[in-house]
Write an enzyme that holds these catalytic residues in place. Structure first.
Site, PDB file in Angstrom:
ATOM      1  N   LYS A 175      39.409  34.764  43.326  1.00  0.00           N
ATOM      2  CA  LYS A 175      38.768  35.707  44.218  1.00  0.00           C
ATOM      3  C   LYS A 175      37.323  35.283  44.411  1.00  0.00           C
ATOM      4  O   LYS A 175      36.548  35.190  43.458  1.00  0.00           O
ATOM      5  CB  LYS A 175      38.822  37.114  43.621  1.00  0.00           C
ATOM      6  CG  LYS A 175      38.097  38.113  44.485  1.00  0.00           C
ATOM      7  CD  LYS A 175      38.633  39.485  44.250  1.00  0.00           C
ATOM      8  CE  LYS A 175      38.171  40.398  45.361  1.00  0.00           C
ATOM      9  NZ  LYS A 175      38.815  41.685  45.326  1.00  0.00           N
ATOM     10  N   GLY A 202      39.940  41.279  50.546  1.00  0.00           N
ATOM     11  CA  GLY A 202      39.617  42.630  50.077  1.00  0.00           C
ATOM     12  C   GLY A 202      38.210  43.006  50.463  1.00  0.00           C
ATOM     13  O   GLY A 202      37.507  42.236  51.119  1.00  0.00           O
ATOM     14  N   GLY A 203      37.798  44.180  50.073  1.00  0.00           N
ATOM     15  CA  GLY A 203      36.472  44.672  50.396  1.00  0.00           C
ATOM     16  C   GLY A 203      35.395  43.799  49.796  1.00  0.00           C
ATOM     17  O   GLY A 203      34.318  43.625  50.367  1.00  0.00           O
ATOM     18  N   SER A 204      35.694  43.203  48.655  1.00  0.00           N
ATOM     19  CA  SER A 204      34.632  42.451  48.002  1.00  0.00           C
ATOM     20  C   SER A 204      34.789  40.947  48.139  1.00  0.00           C
ATOM     21  O   SER A 204      33.931  40.199  47.725  1.00  0.00           O
ATOM     22  CB  SER A 204      34.582  42.842  46.529  1.00  0.00           C
ATOM     23  OG  SER A 204      35.871  42.756  45.967  1.00  0.00           O
ATOM     24  N   GLY A 205      35.892  40.513  48.710  1.00  0.00           N
ATOM     25  CA  GLY A 205      35.999  39.065  48.868  1.00  0.00           C
ATOM     26  C   GLY A 205      37.377  38.613  49.287  1.00  0.00           C
ATOM     27  O   GLY A 205      38.284  39.415  49.505  1.00  0.00           O
ATOM     28  N   VAL A 221      40.858  36.256  48.616  1.00  0.00           N
ATOM     29  CA  VAL A 221      41.654  35.801  47.482  1.00  0.00           C
ATOM     30  C   VAL A 221      42.456  34.565  47.891  1.00  0.00           C
ATOM     31  O   VAL A 221      43.089  34.547  48.949  1.00  0.00           O
ATOM     32  CB  VAL A 221      42.612  36.898  46.999  1.00  0.00           C
ATOM     33  CG1 VAL A 221      43.331  36.458  45.738  1.00  0.00           C
ATOM     34  CG2 VAL A 221      41.859  38.197  46.759  1.00  0.00           C
ATOM     35  N   ILE A 250      45.357  34.202  50.456  1.00  0.00           N
ATOM     36  CA  ILE A 250      46.512  35.097  50.380  1.00  0.00           C
ATOM     37  C   ILE A 250      46.104  36.546  50.543  1.00  0.00           C
ATOM     38  O   ILE A 250      46.935  37.439  50.595  1.00  0.00           O
ATOM     39  CB  ILE A 250      47.298  34.934  49.059  1.00  0.00           C
ATOM     40  CG1 ILE A 250      46.351  35.061  47.860  1.00  0.00           C
ATOM     41  CG2 ILE A 250      48.046  33.626  49.037  1.00  0.00           C
ATOM     42  CD1 ILE A 250      47.080  35.164  46.543  1.00  0.00           C
ATOM     43  N   GLY A 251      44.835  36.818  50.581  1.00  0.00           N
ATOM     44  CA  GLY A 251      44.457  38.225  50.733  1.00  0.00           C
ATOM     45  C   GLY A 251      42.974  38.334  50.988  1.00  0.00           C
ATOM     46  O   GLY A 251      42.200  37.409  50.773  1.00  0.00           O
ATOM     47  N   ASP A 286      37.882  50.925  41.781  1.00  0.00           N
ATOM     48  CA  ASP A 286      38.607  50.642  43.022  1.00  0.00           C
ATOM     49  C   ASP A 286      40.110  50.640  42.752  1.00  0.00           C
ATOM     50  O   ASP A 286      40.817  49.696  43.086  1.00  0.00           O
ATOM     51  CB  ASP A 286      38.144  49.310  43.611  1.00  0.00           C
ATOM     52  CG  ASP A 286      38.555  49.164  45.077  1.00  0.00           C
ATOM     53  OD1 ASP A 286      38.974  50.190  45.675  1.00  0.00           O
ATOM     54  OD2 ASP A 286      38.477  48.058  45.611  1.00  0.00           O
TER      55      ASP A 286
END
Ligand SMILES: *[C@@H]1O[C@H](CO)[C@@H](O)[C@H](O)[C@H]1NC(C)=O
Ligand SMILES: *[C@@H]1O[C@H](CO)[C@@H](O)[C@H](O)[C@H]1NC(C)=O
Ligand SMILES: *[C@@H]1O[C@H](CO)[C@@H](O)[C@H](O)[C@H]1NC(C)=O
Length: 972
Positions: free
Chosen positions: A705, A686-689, A691, A683-684, A805
């Protein structure tokens, strides 16, 4: 017989009169009581003696005629707490002449019918209450009105033109209201008027009445801060009784009419802060009563007229104009001059030699001109001089010897001239002196130890001169001192270690001198110090470890000395805007977290991984110990892994999961989660992983995540574990719950509760679901909630947690659109942050558009960086724009855009200025929902949060307070 009947007649007459008096007084008492009981709120019980058994003439606030016992006056001005509507019904008492309710809490708007009852009144004072709305017309004509005071209320609308029919009016005060529509021309009918006082009516505007000169009895005319425009009418010269004119702080234009030269009785003429231009007319010679002339802050050009300079004035202020030429010498024959303000003009030539000789000069400010030659020798002749200000000129010669025993002066600014010689020793030892700036001149000599007697001094700036000698220990007695700037001189010797006694110091600049010896060690007393510059001296010894503990230090320059030893690791704790310790003899390992460019020119520094430093030589014994410990840990890990391999059926032979910790007993297993990490569930990203949305067998939905790059992260599992423990314990209504964390061989995963409505960022910037965020109220609640969540992380968690963040995409919304701060992918506890050692790589923290400026040069993220990012989120909430919205020009981002808009429109909401808000507000926001005051408040908080220097940003706790507007207190 005759006598008796005569007496009878008299007694008959008397009883008749008494009956008449009694009945009218009974009626009037009834009026007073009716108003009191039905309209007045009297929390102070001032009207307690308004009872039948006491005659009304003895009631508090009532004055009667001594002879006839008629009620003449109602005066509540002594009481201060009465409230209610305008008590016009008092005026039903036929004999009432004075109605004074000043200084209470009477409120609401005044109804014309109630007001019209009072037309027989001679003195009406309703000042300093809380009336709003229009002041009613004076109908029927208030023919006997002599004093009218409506000042200090919130009246709006026009000044009723009908007041111009109260032909007996002498005193008319209307200061501090919101009147608009200009001064009615009918005012000039009031030929009995002696005082017209109307300052602080910011919306009044319009020109001065053309026929103002008809007011032949006017003595006081004050109309400052009323936004007047246009020119001063010529007829002003007809104000033959005038004593005081105040037109300051308006937008008046044009010049001063020559007719002003006819105002023979005038004592005060204040024209400052307008747009006047042209030359000052040379017509002042007859104004022999004038005491104060202030034409500062205008655009006057030309010379200072000698007819003005030759007057015997107490105060002459023409600062901040474009005046030029020399100052007429006649100025110095003035015998009462105390205040002379000529600063910020283009005056030139030498200053009149005898200035100060003939009058009690207290304030002398000629700064920002082109004066040259010597300072007048007798400025302090009368021992009254307090402010001595002449910076930014071309004055030369010495400080006059008479200054040595000028024990009255508290403020001295003579910087940026060509002054030379020694400063008289006595000058340094005055218990009155508070501020001295003599920088950038050619002074020489040393600072005497007797400086210790200047015990009230706050700032000494003498940089850029030729001062020499030691820093006397006497300086350590200056307990009030906040700023010491001795840079760029020839001072030598050691720094007195007693300098650390000066606990109020905020700034020390001793750069570019010849100081030797060490830096004082016990610096921890400098708890207010924000700037320390000792660069370019010959200092030796080590950098005191305590420097790193100074709580507000943000500027540290020790470069260009001979400092040796290791760099204290404590320096990494500072939140520095500038650090420079280059060009010294420092050695050893560079602590992680310092900006490399600030360390150059120290050939003995080393680092295992930072370029350009050479690698450090390993210390043998320690590495043996390390190898031992590491092998033991490795053995333990291997054994555990093998055990897990055997025990975990699902992952046997393939992916091995190692459960780290589970925070809640939720009736599901880690494996249930891990098997569902399929691409279709993403579903998403991000910079770190990535989701994933995962529905468990139990029916519960969670967000998982999966963090990227275990291998690139140098964080040890112990650290990861410690952080998980901390984050897992957090319970706050505005923070997403971390359910558990899990570490696999090549990934780490965090499992959170699932948030129904996605992220604030998506809501604002993508197509909003059902337009839920179109209402301001909702946006405000989200901002406040998120602030509370962050404040909890920073201030209530032990240890505190920096999110690192903060952004709108990391503020999630639950099914009721309540905000939850999420994504601790980068979060660190302040403890781990502080002890982060060489091995850890510094990850890029934060997201583009949200990163605080200090990160660029310190590579350090503090809780104040979170505050910055949160400020950006607040701006998004108001404007609906992304931090780097495509509508912005190059080099523009949301912070610059909002800051520029706020700055470019000084007109704030309180001034009726909606325009700047309207261009900022998200056009999608429902207009009916816009609470402009609250929006302006939120923008102000956002601007504070995004201040360039971390030190200027409020804490998150303060942000919550500011958003809730806790600082508001009633004005009375
Ligand atoms: C009434 O009498 C008082 C004191 O006896 C006096 O101060 C005051 O001036 C008088 N007022 C009038 C209106 O005569
Ligand atoms: C004005 O004052 C005079 C003298 O006191 C009085 O006779 C007259 O009635 C007053 N006028 C009004 C409208 O009250
Ligand atoms: C009067 O105006 C002031 C300043 O704008 C404001 O703070 C105050 O709330 C107003 N009072 C009333 C009763 O309107």
């Amino acid at each position: 017989m005759a006598t008796t009947s005569y007496l009878n007649l008299i007694s008959l007459f008397l009883s008749f009169t008494f009956a008449a008096v009694a009945s009218s007084s009974t009626r009037d008492a009834a009026i007073l009581l009716r108003v009191k009981n039905s309209q007045l709120d009297d929390p102070g019980s001032f009207l307690n003696n308004w009872i039948d058994s006491i005659p009304p003439c003895n009631w508090n606030g009532i004055t009667c005629d001594n002879r006839t016992h008629e009620i003449l006056a109602v005066d509540f001005s002594e009481f201060g707490t009465l409230a209610g509507p305008f008590p016009g019904d008092f005026c039903r008492i036929q004999t009432l002449r004075h109605l004074n309710i000043a200084g209470n809490y009477f409120n609401g708007s005044i109804s014309p019918s109630s007001f019209s009852l009072c037309s027989q009144i001679t003195v009406l004072n309703i000042s300093d209450n809380v009336f709003v709305g229009k002041l009613p017309e004076f109908e029927p004509r208030f023919v006997n009105l002599t004093v009218l005071d409506v000042s200090y209320n919130n009246f709006t609308g026009e000044i009723p033109a009908s007041v111009g029919e109260s032909l007996l009016l002498q005193v008319f005060h209307l200061s501090s209201n919101f009147f608009s529509g200009g001064v009615p021309e009918s005012l000039t009918n009031l030929t009995e008027l002696t005082e017209f006082v109307a300052p602080e009516n910011q919306f009044l505007s319009g020109p001065l009445p053309e026929n103002i000169g008809r007011l032949k009895k006017l003595q006081i005319f004050r109309i400052s801060s009323t936004n007047l425009s246009g020119e001063i009418p010529d007829s002003i010269g007809d104000l033959s009784s005038i004593k005081s004119i105040d037109l300051s702080t308006n937008s008046l234009t044009g010049g001063i009419p020559d007719s002003i030269g006819r105002l023979k009785g005038i004592e005060h003429l204040w024209l400052y802060d307008n747009h006047f231009s042209g030359e000052l007319p040379d017509v002042f010679s007859n104004l022999t009563s004038l005491l104060q002339f202030d034409a500062s802050l205008n655009n006057f050009t030309g010379k200072l007229p000698s007819s003005l300079a030759g007057l015997n004035l107490q105060s002459l202020a023409v600062n901040d104009n474009q005046l030029e030429g020399e100052i007429p010498t006649v100025l110095s024959s003035n015998t009462i001059l105390t205040q002379l303000k000529l600063f910020n003009n283009k005056f030139s030539g030498t200053l009149p030699e005898n200035l100060g000789k003939n009058s009690d000069l207290e304030e002398f400010d000629v700064s920002g001109n082109q004066f040259e030659g010597p300072l007048p020798p007798n400025l302090c002749y009368k021992k009254k001089l307090q402010k001595f200000t002449c910076f930014n000129n071309r004055l030369s010669g010495g400080i006059p010897a008479s200054m040595a025993d000028c024990k009255s002066v508290d403020y001295v600014r003579v910087s940026n001239n060509e002054l030379s010689g020694e400063i008289p020793a006595g000058f340094w030892s005055s218990s009155v002196l508070q501020y001295i700036d003599a920088s950038n001149n050619r002074f020489q000599g040393s600072i005497p130890d007797s400086i210790s007697k200047s015990r009230n001094i706050i700032k000494i700036a003498i940089s850029g001169n030729g001062f020499s000698g030691d820093l006397p220990a006497g300086i350590c007695s200056l307990q009030e001192i906040v700023e010491i700037d001795f840079g760029n001189n020839q001072f030598s010797g050691e720094l007195p270690s007693c300098l650390t006694n000066l606990k109020k110091l905020e700034k020390i600049d001793l750069q570019s001198n010849k100081f030797t010896g060490g830096i004082p060690n016990a610096v921890s007393s400098w708890s207010y110090l924000s700037s320390l510059n000792l660069s370019n001296n010959m200092l030796t010894g080590e950098i005191p470890n305590q420097i790193g503990n100074l709580p507000v230090l943000n500027y540290l320059d020790l470069s260009g000395n001979s400092l040796s030893g290791k760099i204290p690791t404590s320096l990494t704790k500072l939140r520095l805007n500038i650090l420079n310790i280059s060009n010294n003899n420092l050695e050893g390992k560079v602590p992680i977290g310092l900006d490399v460019s600030s360390l150059t020119g120290n050939p003995k520094l080393c680092s295992p991984d930072l370029k350009p430093f050479p690698r450090c030589r390993k210390t043998r014994s320690i590495s043996y110990w390390l190898v031992g410990i590491l092998s033991a840990v490795a053995f333990f890990l291997i054994v555990s892994l093998i055990w897990l391999l055997v025990k975990t059926p699902l992952f046997r032979g393939s992916k091995r999961l190692w459960k780290i910790t589970s925070f809640q007993r939720l009736g599901f297993k880690e494996q249930d989660v891990m098997v569902s990490l399929a691409e279709s569930n993403v579903i998403g990203m991000g910079g770190s992983g990535k989701v994933y949305r995962v529905t468990l067998k139990t029916g519960q939905t969670v967000a998982v995540k999966k963090l990227f790059g275990v291998h690139e992260s140098s964080e040890t599992e112990a650290e990861f574990l410690a952080e998980m423990e901390t984050l897992g314990r957090i319970r706050h209504k505005n923070i997403v719950k971390l359910l558990f964390g899990s570490v696999g061989e090549d990934f780490r995963a965090l499992v959170y509760e699932y948030m129904e409505n996605g992220s604030l960022g998506d809501m604002l910037h993508e197509d909003p679901k059902g337009g839920f965020l179109l209402d301001w109220g909702k946006r405000f609640e989200i901002g406040l909630g998120a602030a509370q969540g962050l404040a909890y992380l920073h201030h209530d968690c032990v240890p505190g947690i920096v999110h690192r963040d903060v952004k709108s995409n990391n503020i999630l919304l639950d099914e009721e659109f309540r905000p939850r701060v999420a994504d601790f992918g980068l979060a660190k506890t302040m403890q781990i942050e502080a002890k982060e050692s060489d091995g850890s790589m510094s990850r890029v923290a934060g997201s583009y558009g949200y990163i605080a400026p200090e990160y660029a040069y310190t590579m350090k993220i503090t809780e104040k960086s979170d505050v910055y990012s949160f400020g950006v989120v607040l701006m998004e909430l108001v404007t609906g724009k992304r931090p780097n919205d495509s509508s912005f020009d190059e080099n523009m981002d949301i912070v610059k855009w909002v800051t520029a808009s706020a700055l470019s429109s000084p007109e704030k909401l309180s001034d009726g200025g909606l325009t700047y808000l309207d261009q900022l507000i998200d056009p999608k926001m429902n207009p009916l929902s816009r609470d402009y005051e609250e929006i302006e408040r939120v923008l102000n908080v956002a601007l504070q949060c995004t201040a360039a220097f971390p030190i200027n940003r409020p804490s998150m706790r303060k942000v919550v307070e500011l958003l809730k507007n806790h600082s508001t207190t009633p004005s009375k």
